[in-house]
Design an enzyme around this catalytic site. Structure first.
Site, PDB file in Angstrom:
ATOM      1  N   GLY A 167       0.822  -1.200   0.000  1.00  0.00           N
ATOM      2  CA  GLY A 167       0.000   0.000   0.000  1.00  0.00           C
ATOM      3  C   GLY A 167       0.853   1.245   0.000  1.00  0.00           C
ATOM      4  O   GLY A 167       2.081   1.192   0.054  1.00  0.00           O
ATOM      5  N   GLU A 168       0.170   2.384  -0.084  1.00  0.00           N
ATOM      6  CA  GLU A 168       0.867   3.661  -0.130  1.00  0.00           C
ATOM      7  C   GLU A 168       0.015   4.722   0.530  1.00  0.00           C
ATOM      8  O   GLU A 168      -1.209   4.747   0.379  1.00  0.00           O
ATOM      9  CB  GLU A 168       1.162   4.053  -1.576  1.00  0.00           C
ATOM     10  CG  GLU A 168       1.945   5.343  -1.720  1.00  0.00           C
ATOM     11  CD  GLU A 168       2.328   5.633  -3.163  1.00  0.00           C
ATOM     12  OE1 GLU A 168       2.971   6.664  -3.412  1.00  0.00           O
ATOM     13  OE2 GLU A 168       1.981   4.808  -4.037  1.00  0.00           O
ATOM     14  N   GLY A 169       0.654   5.601   1.287  1.00  0.00           N
ATOM     15  CA  GLY A 169      -0.078   6.669   1.962  1.00  0.00           C
ATOM     16  C   GLY A 169       0.784   7.883   2.156  1.00  0.00           C
ATOM     17  O   GLY A 169       1.831   8.034   1.514  1.00  0.00           O
ATOM     18  N   GLY A 170       0.335   8.761   3.061  1.00  0.00           N
ATOM     19  CA  GLY A 170       1.065  10.001   3.282  1.00  0.00           C
ATOM     20  C   GLY A 170       2.468   9.775   3.819  1.00  0.00           C
ATOM     21  O   GLY A 170       3.382  10.538   3.542  1.00  0.00           O
ATOM     22  N   PHE A 171       2.635   8.735   4.625  1.00  0.00           N
ATOM     23  CA  PHE A 171       3.963   8.437   5.176  1.00  0.00           C
ATOM     24  C   PHE A 171       4.903   7.983   4.069  1.00  0.00           C
ATOM     25  O   PHE A 171       6.071   8.342   4.026  1.00  0.00           O
ATOM     26  CB  PHE A 171       3.832   7.334   6.239  1.00  0.00           C
ATOM     27  CG  PHE A 171       5.122   7.028   6.970  1.00  0.00           C
ATOM     28  CD1 PHE A 171       5.360   7.552   8.228  1.00  0.00           C
ATOM     29  CD2 PHE A 171       6.076   6.210   6.408  1.00  0.00           C
ATOM     30  CE1 PHE A 171       6.536   7.277   8.895  1.00  0.00           C
ATOM     31  CE2 PHE A 171       7.258   5.917   7.067  1.00  0.00           C
ATOM     32  CZ  PHE A 171       7.480   6.464   8.323  1.00  0.00           C
ATOM     33  N   GLY A 172       4.405   7.184   3.153  1.00  0.00           N
ATOM     34  CA  GLY A 172       5.223   6.597   2.105  1.00  0.00           C
ATOM     35  C   GLY A 172       4.621   5.267   1.703  1.00  0.00           C
ATOM     36  O   GLY A 172       3.403   5.092   1.742  1.00  0.00           O
ATOM     37  N   CYS A 173       5.446   4.332   1.338  1.00  0.00           N
ATOM     38  CA  CYS A 173       4.974   3.030   0.868  1.00  0.00           C
ATOM     39  C   CYS A 173       5.276   1.940   1.900  1.00  0.00           C
ATOM     40  O   CYS A 173       6.232   2.033   2.662  1.00  0.00           O
ATOM     41  CB  CYS A 173       5.647   2.670  -0.456  1.00  0.00           C
ATOM     42  SG  CYS A 173       5.236   3.802  -1.802  1.00  0.00           S
ATOM     43  N   VAL A 174       4.441   0.904   1.892  1.00  0.00           N
ATOM     44  CA  VAL A 174       4.644  -0.261   2.742  1.00  0.00           C
ATOM     45  C   VAL A 174       4.826  -1.475   1.848  1.00  0.00           C
ATOM     46  O   VAL A 174       4.042  -1.697   0.920  1.00  0.00           O
ATOM     47  CB  VAL A 174       3.448  -0.486   3.689  1.00  0.00           C
ATOM     48  CG1 VAL A 174       3.700  -1.695   4.583  1.00  0.00           C
ATOM     49  CG2 VAL A 174       3.191   0.748   4.537  1.00  0.00           C
ATOM     50  N   ASP A 219      -4.401   8.366  17.973  1.00  0.00           N
ATOM     51  CA  ASP A 219      -4.958   8.068  16.657  1.00  0.00           C
ATOM     52  C   ASP A 219      -5.580   6.672  16.663  1.00  0.00           C
ATOM     53  O   ASP A 219      -5.360   5.873  15.757  1.00  0.00           O
ATOM     54  CB  ASP A 219      -3.866   8.174  15.585  1.00  0.00           C
ATOM     55  CG  ASP A 219      -4.447   8.359  14.183  1.00  0.00           C
ATOM     56  OD1 ASP A 219      -5.626   8.769  14.073  1.00  0.00           O
ATOM     57  OD2 ASP A 219      -3.733   8.100  13.199  1.00  0.00           O
TER      58      ASP A 219
END
Length: 426
Positions: free
Chosen positions: A92-99, A219
């Site tokens: 996956g990918e998000g604001g932090f970066g990729c996993v 969170d």
């Protein structure tokens, strides 16, 4: 690990206005980080933690000074583990970066291979770095069966600059949000939901009360509760965690960050953070387990978009209460149990934070609900597992939304829900 310091920021007086970074809970898990990015990069100077009563006092001691068992990885090792960060291993990918999903050698047995999730920091500025450091400092010194285990980290320079990565135990059954989704082909049984409620409460109680220092998660939500291969629930994603107030102080004042629909109303309004903010979020989550609905879902009819508002008319009548139960559940035997769990939720959603129970008290109440629900059967996994989908973060779009204010009376019943109140987001 003494090169890492728990981020506390510069001490300031309480700001006259509270900066907020919140994301609608109707977005998928990966979107949660995106809204943090837009706010934190513009206003990283406002992300400090301070307390009205703490002006002039020293910063909290660094958690990095405590012993830990974290492994230090090189970029080369993690490239090998993830097939050079191949798209085929991307989770996956998000604001932090990729996993990415990876395979590493076991530290106990070099001949044994271990599945891991590798989170790679993207180009998000200093706030992303601060969240990375916070994860290292928090998960590096805590250990509990209901917290995702951080195996190690990487901080190394290469041709692309400084590489910051985190390596976690792999959680093959995804997040609770995955299974509560209307798209899920494997809805959780009621017995499983009760076990998840227990596991999550135990994780929060450990953070709040079972160490010599207190950690406020800040969170807590369904997408941050992951399920291991045995369907045990574990809290994940500690990038927004904060140390609780020192002895004699009532709160820590912070920039308002988190996820819309989960954040406690007093925290939204004042920026004053306490462990009772997590308790509120837990109460919201219990209604997710009961109803199978998200706290805020823009895809539903207008009068059903806000979970706490929607459940209000059904809580005082046992017959009406049945109408809010997740329709995917087999309702035989579980109505009483679900109603009892809603009473726990209402205690957590008390209007005044001081009247909310501590998480250790919540654990005891949930245990009583479980003990009284033996006829429901033992927890068992859904018919179909998520497979190998990892959801330490989720993917979605950024949104700016209106924050709503949920109110309940001390007796527990919701009386005025979601009064409109604008909170600035970035």
């Amino acid at each position: 690990m003494k090169c890492f310091q728990f981020y506390l920021g510069e001490r300031k007086d309480d700001p006259k206005t509270t900066k907020s970074t919140l994301v609608p809970s109707s977005c998928s898990a990966f979107a949660d980080r995106d809204v943090r990015q837009s706010g934190s990069e513009l206003n990283s100077q406002n992300m400090s933690d301070a307390s009205t009563e703490s002006r002039g006092r020293n910063q909290f001691p660094s958690l990095s000074e405590r012993p830990n068992n974290l492994q230090v990885f090189t970029v080369a090792e993690l490239k090998a583990a993830t097939k050079n960060f191949s798209r085929s291993t991307k989770l996956g990918e998000g604001g932090f970066g990729c996993v990415y999903r990876g395979v590493i050698k076991s530290s106990d047995d070099p001949l044994k291979r271990v599945d891991v999730a590798v989170k790679q920091l993207g180009s998000r500025g200093m706030q992303g770095h601060k969240e990375w450091i916070t994860e290292v400092n928090v998960l590096g010194v805590v250990e509990h069966p209901n917290l995702v285990r951080l195996i190690g980290y990487c901080a190394e320079d290469d041709e692309r600059g400084i590489q910051r990565l985190l390596i976690y135990e792999f959680m093959p059954n995804g997040s609770v949000e995955d299974h509560l989704s209307v798209k899920s082909e494997a809805p959780l049984s009621w017995a499983m939901r009760l076990k998840i409620a227990q596991d999550a409460a135990r994780g929060l109680a450990y953070l709040h009360e079972e160490m010599e220092f207190q950690i406020i998660f800040r969170d807590f939500k369904a997408s941050n509760i992951l399920l291991d291969e045995d369907w045990n629930a574990k809290l994940s994603d500690f990038g927004l965690a904060r140390l609780g107030p020192s002895e004699g102080l009532t709160h820590v004042s912070t920039a308002v960050v988190g996820t819309m629909g989960y954040a406690a109303p007093e925290y939204i309004q004042t920026g004053r953070l306490t462990s009772k903010s997590d308790v509120w979020s837990y109460g919201v989550f219990l209604y997710e387990l009961i109803t199978g609905r998200r706290p805020l879902d823009r895809n539903r009819p207008r009068n059903e978009q806000k979970l706490l508002e929607w459940v209000k008319p059904y809580l005082s009548d046992a017959k009406k209460f049945q109408q809010i139960l997740d329709p995917r559940l087999e309702r035989k035997h579980l109505i009483k149990s679900a109603h009892k769990l809603s009473l726990v939720a209402n205690r957590c959603l008390a209007r005044h934070a001081k009247t909310r129970p501590k998480m250790s008290e919540v654990v005891a109440m949930v245990n009583q609900v479980v003990a009284a629900s033996v006829e429901i059967g033992s927890p068992r996994p859904p018919l179909k597992a998520v497979g190998q989908k990892e959801t330490e973060e989720g993917a979605g779009k950024k949104n700016k939304r209106r924050i709503m204010d949920a109110r309940v009376v001390e007796g527990g019943w919701l009386v005025r829900i979601w009064s409109s109140k604008h909170v600035k987001t970035y």
